[in-house]
Design a protein around this motif. Structure first.
Motif, mmCIF file in Angstrom:
data_model
loop_
_atom_site.group_PDB
_atom_site.id
_atom_site.type_symbol
_atom_site.label_atom_id
_atom_site.label_comp_id
_atom_site.label_asym_id
_atom_site.label_seq_id
_atom_site.Cartn_x
_atom_site.Cartn_y
_atom_site.Cartn_z
ATOM 1 N N MET A 1 0.830 -1.212 0.000
ATOM 2 C CA MET A 1 0.000 0.000 0.000
ATOM 3 C C MET A 1 0.860 1.256 0.000
ATOM 4 S SD MET A 1 -3.302 -0.563 2.453
ATOM 5 C CE MET A 1 -2.326 -0.482 3.925
ATOM 6 N N ALA A 2 1.896 1.249 0.849
ATOM 7 C CA ALA A 2 2.701 2.455 1.030
ATOM 8 C C ALA A 2 3.561 2.779 -0.181
ATOM 9 C CB ALA A 2 3.589 2.293 2.271
ATOM 10 N N ASN A 3 3.945 1.753 -0.966
ATOM 11 C CA ASN A 3 4.909 2.019 -2.041
ATOM 12 C C ASN A 3 4.261 2.397 -3.374
ATOM 13 O OD1 ASN A 3 4.302 -0.252 -3.723
ATOM 14 N ND2 ASN A 3 5.776 -1.547 -2.671
ATOM 15 N N LYS B 1 6.296 4.697 -5.875
ATOM 16 C CA LYS B 1 6.879 4.163 -7.122
ATOM 17 C C LYS B 1 6.540 5.056 -8.311
ATOM 18 C CE LYS B 1 5.364 -0.135 -7.052
ATOM 19 N NZ LYS B 1 5.190 -1.566 -7.403
ATOM 20 N N ARG B 2 5.273 5.458 -8.397
ATOM 21 C CA ARG B 2 4.881 6.295 -9.534
ATOM 22 C C ARG B 2 5.589 7.640 -9.488
ATOM 23 N NH1 ARG B 2 -1.338 7.895 -10.733
ATOM 24 N NH2 ARG B 2 -0.775 10.069 -11.014
ATOM 25 N N THR C 1 13.447 -2.204 -2.105
ATOM 26 C CA THR C 1 12.728 -3.309 -1.460
ATOM 27 C C THR C 1 12.102 -2.780 -0.175
ATOM 28 O OG1 THR C 1 14.734 -3.993 -0.286
ATOM 29 C CG2 THR C 1 14.242 -5.128 -2.377
ATOM 30 N N ASN C 2 11.312 -3.604 0.442
ATOM 31 C CA ASN C 2 10.624 -3.249 1.677
ATOM 32 C C ASN C 2 11.614 -2.677 2.704
ATOM 33 O OD1 ASN C 2 9.143 -3.172 4.046
ATOM 34 N ND2 ASN C 2 8.336 -5.234 3.854
ATOM 35 N N PRO C 3 11.414 -1.422 3.145
ATOM 36 C CA PRO C 3 12.390 -0.820 4.069
ATOM 37 C C PRO C 3 12.195 -1.216 5.531
ATOM 38 C CG PRO C 3 10.689 0.779 3.542
ATOM 39 C CD PRO C 3 10.388 -0.448 2.714
#
Length: 419
Positions: A169-171, A175-176, A190-192
């Motif tokens: 959800m958060a990325n 990303k866009r 990747t997932n932080p």
């Protein structure tokens, strides 16, 4: 030295960052808070450098774009909306701008841009979460907490699902935005969250260890010192009418369903609450904000808007609310019992935990709420054993000074990074 804090969400999500910012300023640090335009006045009233995020979060949620989720899998799809995606992309740009000149970035789990910008700038990032964000086998993830329990392995699996789903959800907006700005995603995209468990990039949870004990299997550099409260409310002055009402009889019941309650049901909800209160014989203060209708004050019912919970709740004999993390925390700290009426997301978890701790009635889901059930729950909160447990827990939580300890850790992290 400048600290940028990236808040994300409603007032309940934003206010803990203000509490942390106050303590950071006491340590001699400059603080910039990036938050929704809804909270500009609130942030600036405490003397912070305010960085706006376009859009009024209250109006966005009231519009129905964001759906409340009453089960974990609805939670992960609650933000799928093209209009909302555009707003999320704008928010990324605004938060990126807020990070200019920062020596460290403190960010909400919903603002993962903070991690990647900090990495790009060569400065520390601190994940500041209002809920447990680190896998453990001791209890389920927050959105699974009120579901069936299947043991330690299952508990840990729910955290991994939650972490992966929250990252997805958060990325999406990030990303866009990043691709449009730079043509490609940052290196090591990747997932932080799992990377925020090191000396230079810690995780701090704004949560009381008296409410959720610190799990024995949490890794190093994950901290839970206590809730982050704005400790000093001495500047707040209530209206003369409110002051008179508080002193005119027994301690009242507070009823409020958050800053973004269901406005379409405000009339129905207010009628139901007044009927329940009449059945208990208790006086009440009703928050006429989210989900409750403004009406004429009477000798037994007083309607308010925007009164600080930390100031108001200690005057109450119980608090009836929606189960937002911030309202739950303020109620616990005040030492008064609670009745939680959850209608989505993590609210069910707080409802269950309050009952487990013995400091409130069994939660009543909003879909199942009736005047009779609410009256019974309020009567339960007035029993001597519940009142005693709530008072004892409130004293523990109040003594923890979580924001102060978190601020000291932020400063220590920066010094370690620069040495």
């Amino acid at each position: 030295m400048l600290i940028t804090m990236l808040a994300s969400g409603t007032r309940g999500d934003t206010q803990p960052y203000i509490a942390l910012g106050i303590e950071l300023k006491k340590l001699g640090l400059d603080v910039r808070i990036s938050a929704s335009e809804s909270y500009r006045e609130l942030v600036e009233s405490y003397g912070f450098d305010y960085a706006p995020i376009r859009g009024d979060v209250t109006k966005i949620i009231e519009s129905g774009v964001v759906k409340e989720a009453d089960n974990p899998f609805k939670f992960f799809s609650s933000l799928k909306n093209d209009d909302l995606m555009d707003l999320m992309v704008d928010a990324q740009e605004d938060q990126h701008k807020a990070c200019e000149g920062a020596d460290a970035i403190v960010y909400h789990p919903g603002s993962t841009l903070g991690y990647f910008v900090a990495k790009e700038k060569g400065i520390p990032s601190i994940l500041a979460s209002p809920f447990p964000m680190v896998p453990t086998n001791e209890y389920p993830a927050i959105i699974f907490y009120d579901k069936i329990r299947l043991g330690k392995l299952s508990n840990k699996l729910t955290h991994l699902i939650f972490e992966k789903g929250f990252w997805k959800m958060a990325n999406s907006g990030f990303k866009r935005y990043w691709k449009e700005k730079n043509g490609e995603l940052p290196k090591g995209f990747t997932n932080p969250y799992p990377k925020q468990r090191t000396k230079n990039n810690p995780t701090i949870v704004s949560l009381s260890p008296s409410v959720f004990p610190v799990p024995k299997d949490w890794p190093n550099h994950v901290y839970s010192f206590g809730y982050w409260f704005i400790e000093d409310q001495s500047d707040y002055q209530p209206s003369q009418e409110l002051h008179q009402f508080l002193n005119a009889g027994d301690a009242p019941i507070y009823v409020g369903f958050g800053s973004v309650g269901d406005k379409k049901r405000a009339k129905e909800s207010t009628k139901m609450v007044l009927k329940a209160l009449n059945g208990t014989g208790k006086r009440a203060i009703i928050n006429a904000g989210g989900g409750m209708e403004q009406r004429q004050n009477t000798k037994d019912v007083f309607f308010v808007k925007s009164v600080p919970h930390e100031w108001l709740f200690p005057y109450m004999s119980a608090v009836v609310h929606h189960g937002g993390a911030g309202t739950t925390a303020a109620s616990i700290r005040s030492g008064v019992p609670q009745v939680i009426i959850p209608f989505g997301n993590d609210q069910f978890a707080w409802g269950r935990r309050i009952k487990e701790l013995g400091v409130g009635a069994k939660a009543i889901p909003r879909k199942e709420l009736t005047a009779e059930k609410l009256a019974d729950a309020i009567r339960f909160t007035q029993t001597a054993s519940v009142q005693k447990k709530a008072k004892q827990l409130g004293k523990k939580v109040k003594s923890e000074r979580g924001a102060k300890k978190a601020a000291e850790l932020v400063l220590e992290t920066i010094k370690n990074y620069q040495s």
